[in-house]
Design a protein around this motif. Structure first.
Motif, PDB file in Angstrom:
ATOM      1  N   ALA A 279      -7.739  -0.943  -9.376  1.00 52.66           N
ATOM      2  CA  ALA A 279      -8.381  -1.697  -8.293  1.00 52.66           C
ATOM      3  C   ALA A 279      -7.432  -1.932  -7.127  1.00 52.66           C
ATOM      4  CB  ALA A 279      -8.905  -3.025  -8.832  1.00 52.66           C
ATOM      5  N   ALA A 280      -6.174  -2.211  -7.425  1.00 55.33           N
ATOM      6  CA  ALA A 280      -5.194  -2.444  -6.357  1.00 55.33           C
ATOM      7  C   ALA A 280      -5.029  -1.203  -5.493  1.00 55.33           C
ATOM      8  CB  ALA A 280      -3.854  -2.860  -6.953  1.00 55.33           C
ATOM      9  N   LEU A 281      -5.052  -0.032  -6.104  1.00 53.09           N
ATOM     10  CA  LEU A 281      -4.900   1.210  -5.344  1.00 53.09           C
ATOM     11  C   LEU A 281      -6.140   1.511  -4.520  1.00 53.09           C
ATOM     12  CD1 LEU A 281      -3.040   3.335  -8.023  1.00 53.09           C
ATOM     13  CD2 LEU A 281      -2.092   2.297  -5.966  1.00 53.09           C
ATOM     14  N   LEU A 282      -7.311   1.198  -5.038  1.00 53.24           N
ATOM     15  CA  LEU A 282      -8.527   1.385  -4.254  1.00 53.24           C
ATOM     16  C   LEU A 282      -8.535   0.445  -3.040  1.00 53.24           C
ATOM     17  CD1 LEU A 282     -11.219   1.761  -7.080  1.00 53.24           C
ATOM     18  CD2 LEU A 282     -10.049   3.561  -5.791  1.00 53.24           C
ATOM     19  N   ARG A 283      -8.001  -0.745  -3.214  1.00 56.65           N
ATOM     20  CA  ARG A 283      -7.903  -1.672  -2.078  1.00 56.65           C
ATOM     21  C   ARG A 283      -6.906  -1.143  -1.048  1.00 56.65           C
ATOM     22  NH1 ARG A 283      -8.267  -5.480  -6.386  1.00 56.65           N
ATOM     23  NH2 ARG A 283     -10.217  -6.672  -6.244  1.00 56.65           N
ATOM     24  N   THR A 284      -5.790  -0.624  -1.534  1.00 54.27           N
ATOM     25  CA  THR A 284      -4.761  -0.101  -0.622  1.00 54.27           C
ATOM     26  C   THR A 284      -5.307   1.035   0.228  1.00 54.27           C
ATOM     27  OG1 THR A 284      -2.970  -0.702  -2.128  1.00 54.27           O
ATOM     28  CG2 THR A 284      -2.493   1.014  -0.513  1.00 54.27           C
ATOM     29  N   GLY A 285      -6.093   1.907  -0.375  1.00 58.19           N
ATOM     30  CA  GLY A 285      -6.591   3.066   0.345  1.00 58.19           C
ATOM     31  C   GLY A 285      -7.844   2.844   1.149  1.00 58.19           C
ATOM     32  N   SER A 286      -8.441   1.681   0.997  1.00 58.05           N
ATOM     33  CA  SER A 286      -9.720   1.410   1.692  1.00 58.05           C
ATOM     34  C   SER A 286      -9.500   1.020   3.151  1.00 58.05           C
ATOM     35  CB  SER A 286     -10.462   0.282   0.985  1.00 58.05           C
ATOM     36  OG  SER A 286     -10.777   0.659  -0.342  1.00 58.05           O
TER      37      SER A 286
ATOM     38  N   LYS B  49     -14.251   3.877  -5.008  1.00 53.26           N
ATOM     39  CA  LYS B  49     -14.549   2.990  -3.881  1.00 53.26           C
ATOM     40  C   LYS B  49     -14.629   3.882  -2.650  1.00 53.26           C
ATOM     41  CE  LYS B  49     -14.367  -0.274  -0.649  1.00 53.26           C
ATOM     42  NZ  LYS B  49     -15.591  -0.961  -0.218  1.00 53.26           N
ATOM     43  N   GLY B  50     -15.820   4.035  -2.065  1.00 57.34           N
ATOM     44  CA  GLY B  50     -15.967   4.927  -0.930  1.00 57.34           C
ATOM     45  C   GLY B  50     -15.581   6.344  -1.326  1.00 57.34           C
ATOM     46  N   ASP B  51     -14.697   6.968  -0.541  1.00 57.56           N
ATOM     47  CA  ASP B  51     -14.247   8.324  -0.851  1.00 57.56           C
ATOM     48  C   ASP B  51     -12.869   8.305  -1.503  1.00 57.56           C
ATOM     49  OD1 ASP B  51     -14.537  11.050  -1.045  1.00 57.56           O
ATOM     50  OD2 ASP B  51     -13.757  11.474   0.966  1.00 57.56           O
ATOM     51  N   LEU B  52     -12.654   7.327  -2.366  1.00 58.97           N
ATOM     52  CA  LEU B  52     -11.452   7.259  -3.204  1.00 58.97           C
ATOM     53  C   LEU B  52     -11.883   7.094  -4.655  1.00 58.97           C
ATOM     54  CD1 LEU B  52      -9.004   4.788  -1.395  1.00 58.97           C
ATOM     55  CD2 LEU B  52      -8.783   7.277  -1.551  1.00 58.97           C
ATOM     56  N   ALA B  53     -11.169   7.731  -5.555  1.00 49.21           N
ATOM     57  CA  ALA B  53     -11.394   7.546  -6.985  1.00 49.21           C
ATOM     58  C   ALA B  53     -10.046   7.442  -7.662  1.00 49.21           C
ATOM     59  CB  ALA B  53     -12.190   8.702  -7.565  1.00 49.21           C
ATOM     60  N   ALA B  54      -9.994   6.701  -8.743  1.00 44.60           N
ATOM     61  CA  ALA B  54      -8.729   6.531  -9.463  1.00 44.60           C
ATOM     62  C   ALA B  54      -9.011   6.290 -10.938  1.00 44.60           C
ATOM     63  CB  ALA B  54      -7.919   5.371  -8.882  1.00 44.60           C
ATOM     64  N   ALA B  55      -8.050   6.635 -11.752  1.00 43.22           N
ATOM     65  CA  ALA B  55      -8.127   6.352 -13.184  1.00 43.22           C
ATOM     66  C   ALA B  55      -6.738   6.016 -13.682  1.00 43.22           C
ATOM     67  CB  ALA B  55      -8.695   7.539 -13.951  1.00 43.22           C
TER      68      ALA B  55
ATOM     69  N   ALA C 142       1.525   6.228   1.501  1.00 45.41           N
ATOM     70  CA  ALA C 142       1.188   4.818   1.262  1.00 45.41           C
ATOM     71  C   ALA C 142       0.659   4.612  -0.150  1.00 45.41           C
ATOM     72  CB  ALA C 142       0.164   4.345   2.290  1.00 45.41           C
ATOM     73  N   LEU C 143      -0.229   5.500  -0.592  1.00 44.82           N
ATOM     74  CA  LEU C 143      -0.789   5.351  -1.932  1.00 44.82           C
ATOM     75  C   LEU C 143       0.227   5.682  -3.010  1.00 44.82           C
ATOM     76  CD1 LEU C 143      -4.409   6.709  -1.423  1.00 44.82           C
ATOM     77  CD2 LEU C 143      -3.766   4.428  -2.221  1.00 44.82           C
ATOM     78  N   GLN C 144       1.093   6.667  -2.764  1.00 43.84           N
ATOM     79  CA  GLN C 144       2.119   6.994  -3.753  1.00 43.84           C
ATOM     80  C   GLN C 144       3.085   5.824  -3.930  1.00 43.84           C
ATOM     81  OE1 GLN C 144       2.275   9.645  -5.778  1.00 43.84           O
ATOM     82  NE2 GLN C 144       4.064   8.760  -6.762  1.00 43.84           N
ATOM     83  N   ASP C 145       3.468   5.218  -2.824  1.00 45.33           N
ATOM     84  CA  ASP C 145       4.357   4.058  -2.901  1.00 45.33           C
ATOM     85  C   ASP C 145       3.684   2.922  -3.662  1.00 45.33           C
ATOM     86  OD1 ASP C 145       6.815   2.543  -1.998  1.00 45.33           O
ATOM     87  OD2 ASP C 145       5.253   1.329  -1.052  1.00 45.33           O
ATOM     88  N   ALA C 146       2.410   2.676  -3.367  1.00 43.61           N
ATOM     89  CA  ALA C 146       1.673   1.606  -4.049  1.00 43.61           C
ATOM     90  C   ALA C 146       1.507   1.923  -5.531  1.00 43.61           C
ATOM     91  CB  ALA C 146       0.313   1.413  -3.390  1.00 43.61           C
ATOM     92  N   ALA C 147       1.248   3.190  -5.859  1.00 45.33           N
ATOM     93  CA  ALA C 147       1.076   3.575  -7.255  1.00 45.33           C
ATOM     94  C   ALA C 147       2.367   3.356  -8.050  1.00 45.33           C
ATOM     95  CB  ALA C 147       0.652   5.040  -7.346  1.00 45.33           C
ATOM     96  N   GLU C 148       3.506   3.700  -7.456  1.00 41.52           N
ATOM     97  CA  GLU C 148       4.795   3.479  -8.124  1.00 41.52           C
ATOM     98  C   GLU C 148       4.990   1.994  -8.428  1.00 41.52           C
ATOM     99  OE1 GLU C 148       7.006   5.761  -9.058  1.00 41.52           O
ATOM    100  OE2 GLU C 148       6.591   7.555  -7.864  1.00 41.52           O
ATOM    101  N   ARG C 149       4.652   1.161  -7.460  1.00 39.88           N
ATOM    102  CA  ARG C 149       4.837  -0.281  -7.643  1.00 39.88           C
ATOM    103  C   ARG C 149       3.867  -0.854  -8.675  1.00 39.88           C
ATOM    104  NH1 ARG C 149       3.214  -2.574  -3.449  1.00 39.88           N
ATOM    105  NH2 ARG C 149       2.909  -0.898  -1.930  1.00 39.88           N
ATOM    106  N   GLN C 150       2.652  -0.335  -8.704  1.00 42.30           N
ATOM    107  CA  GLN C 150       1.661  -0.854  -9.642  1.00 42.30           C
ATOM    108  C   GLN C 150       1.998  -0.506 -11.092  1.00 42.30           C
ATOM    109  OE1 GLN C 150      -0.978  -2.922  -9.279  1.00 42.30           O
ATOM    110  NE2 GLN C 150      -0.274  -3.198  -7.166  1.00 42.30           N
ATOM    111  N   VAL C 151       2.372   0.743 -11.360  1.00 46.35           N
ATOM    112  CA  VAL C 151       2.650   1.100 -12.755  1.00 46.35           C
ATOM    113  C   VAL C 151       3.924   0.438 -13.263  1.00 46.35           C
ATOM    114  CG1 VAL C 151       1.408   3.292 -12.628  1.00 46.35           C
ATOM    115  CG2 VAL C 151       3.877   3.257 -12.174  1.00 46.35           C
TER     116      VAL C 151
END
Length: 553
Positions: A546-553, A522-528, A261-270
């Motif tokens: 921020a979008a990825l932190l929301r997706t994983g929350s 955000k919680g037990d997720l981190a991103a850069a 789920a996060l990999q798919d979201a990351a591809e779409r975000q970048v």
């Protein structure tokens, strides 16, 4: 690697065009009946005693002549003649000979696209044949024509990417039995990871194969592949790349930590930003959950080496707090200017904070609040903090694929001061900065990893010491406040209260806009993330993270 142009379609009767030059491409035959312009001989050269040396910009006719001669000769198998129309005949002849003899590529048809200035894109269609097995090969690349200074002759500017866009200096195309078996890479849920589904994972999958192909128990097949220069494997750690599989072989299986789920979201975000890269990880364990780049030729997210700008202030703040030079709630100077080592440093838009706290300076990303403390630090202090607490810069991470582990070299004078705000010689990538904010959140460095160490019993890098409880508490407060009321507040809106963030902008020589950085938890997720030439990090990389932190929350 050159930008791929739009190639003309292959046809038996339809003319192919380079600018205003028309040529008929005959399938399976020669390159075509081209009209050559200018006083070019068989080797594409001109006679110096017939006319004065030409200078200045190349004409369209000169570009067409050089490109036509090169492409025609290559397609007809006249390697020496094609190489003679380049500015490095020896390298060109070796590469074109290897194309036929080492890569076993035959039946080459080259179709030019529309000329753009001195660049001519072209498509390649051919056949790869080895030990009775054959597969078609098709790709696009381009050449550029330059004028040789000593005699004015137009020549193809030789570089390996002319032969194939994935080739760099010292690389080779080779067809044969692969030394490394293929792998079937799985995500954390057991799904198969493919480059078709996740374009950013091309280099990651190549890296997994190189490291785990033999260990995973697969059987090698027959392939056309890019074999990287040996020195590049050691320095850049770039894995070989498979281009065509004539015989698939039997893959072994490797499970990764990636979240589908996060990999798919990351591809779409970048994909929303050019030159964007991002990494998502779990601070409590170090598991890498997603990695994505909007450009798929180089894995900037794992292997990039960029100045991190003000996101570096996370590490610097921990150092200042440890040494008693700053405290979140205490007054701290943030003047318009500070001079150190002969350089005059200033804040964005020359702002200042009068009678403000260190927390206010951190949240506003005040450069002078950090530079003002340089005179109280030793040259190696920042390097030691980065290594001992954050696990950076020791070239010992083993994440499962090639990565760059950050660099915080010992510097002096103005360069040391610049390092405090993420400039100077400091170099990072999104993987490094996701790890930095993870360490700030948990207080302890957990080396990021894509493949669990239990798979191959490898050791993970360790830090010498954790953050002290007092420093960790203050650092988390600085990051929380920045996410709630500072430069990161807009992007992080609605993600609190268990959150923290830092923005950054890194100036790059010759670049109109700075690189925009953003790192957060955000919680037990981190991103850069970083958006090169994206401007302010809160506006460019911030929404991606921020979008990825929301997706994983």
């Amino acid at each position: 690697m050159g930008k791929r142009g739009r190639a003309a379609e292959r046809s038996r009767t339809r003319p192919a065009v380079i600018g205003g030059l028309i040529a008929v491409v005959v399938a399976g035959g020669g390159f075509g009946a081209y009209s050559l312009y200018g006083p070019a001989g068989d080797d594409g050269s001109t006679s110096a005693d017939q006319k004065p040396v030409k200078t200045g910009p190349l004409s369209a006719a000169e570009v067409r002549t050089a490109a036509t001669t090169f492409l025609t000769s290559w397609q007809r198998g006249r390697v020496a003649k094609a190489a003679a129309v380049t500015d490095d005949a020896a390298a060109a002849e070796a590469a074109l000979t290897g194309y036929r003899e080492d890569a076993h590529i035959t039946g080459v048809t080259l179709t030019p696209g529309r000329r753009a200035g001195t660049a001519v894109p072209f498509s390649v269609k051919a056949t790869v044949t080895y030990k009775g097995k054959s597969k078609p090969l098709a790709y696009d690349t381009k050449l550029t024509v330059v004028r040789r200074a000593e005699d004015g002759v137009p020549l193809v500017d030789w570089r390996p990417s002319v032969v194939h866009p994935d080739l760099r200096e010292g690389d080779r195309l080779v067809t044969g039995e692969s030394g490394t078996p293929p792998v079937k890479a799985l995500d954390a849920a057991g799904g198969v990871l493919t480059e078709a589904a996740y374009p950013s994972l091309g280099t990651v999958l190549d890296g997994l194969r190189e490291k785990y192909g033999k260990k995973a128990g697969g059987k090698a097949g027959i392939e056309l592949r890019v074999v990287r220069k040996a020195a590049a494997k050691g320095a850049d750690k770039t894995p070989d790349k498979t281009l065509v599989a004539l015989s698939e072989g039997t893959p072994g299986t490797v499970r990764t930590t990636l979240s589908p789920a996060l990999q798919d979201a990351a591809e779409r975000q970048v994909a929303k930003k050019p030159r964007a890269s991002v990494v998502v990880m779990r601070p409590s364990t170090g598991e890498i959950l997603a990695v994505a780049n909007s450009g798929h030729g180089f894995n900037t997210a794992f292997q990039g080496s960029l100045a991190p700008g003000s996101t570096m202030k996370i590490i610097t703040s921990s150092l200042l707090i440890d040494k008693g030079l700053a405290s979140a709630e205490k007054r701290h100077p943030c003047p318009k200017y500070v001079t150190y080592g002969g350089w005059k440093f200033q804040n964005d838009d020359k702002f200042q904070i009068k009678n403000g706290t260190f927390k206010a300076s951190f949240a506003a990303s005040c450069n002078t609040a950090f530079i003002s403390q340089a005179k109280k630090l030793d040259n190696g202090d920042l390097t030691a903090q980065a290594q001992q607490v954050f696990g950076l810069g020791m070239d010992n991470w083993s994440i499962g694929v090639p990565s760059f582990d950050g660099a915080v070299p010992v510097q002096s004078a103005a360069s040391m001061a610049a390092s405090l705000i993420g400039q100077g010689g400091v170099r990072m990538n999104p993987l490094n900065m996701a790890s930095v904010v993870s360490t700030a959140k948990t207080g302890t460095f957990h080396q990021p990893y894509l493949v669990s160490p239990s798979v191959d019993h490898r050791g993970l890098a360790k830090a010498s010491r954790p953050l002290s409880p007092a420093t960790r508490a203050q650092l988390r407060e600085l990051l929380r406040y920045t996410a709630a009321a500072g430069t990161a507040a807009k992007a992080m809106s609605g993600l609190g209260p268990d959150f923290g963030a830092k923005t950054g902008s890194a100036e790059v020589d010759g670049q109109e806009e700075p690189n925009g950085w953003f790192t957060a938890w955000k919680g037990d997720l981190a991103a850069a993330g970083v958006v090169q030439a994206g401007g302010h990090g809160g506006d460019s990389a911030g929404p991606i993270v921020a979008a990825l932190l929301r997706t994983g929350s």
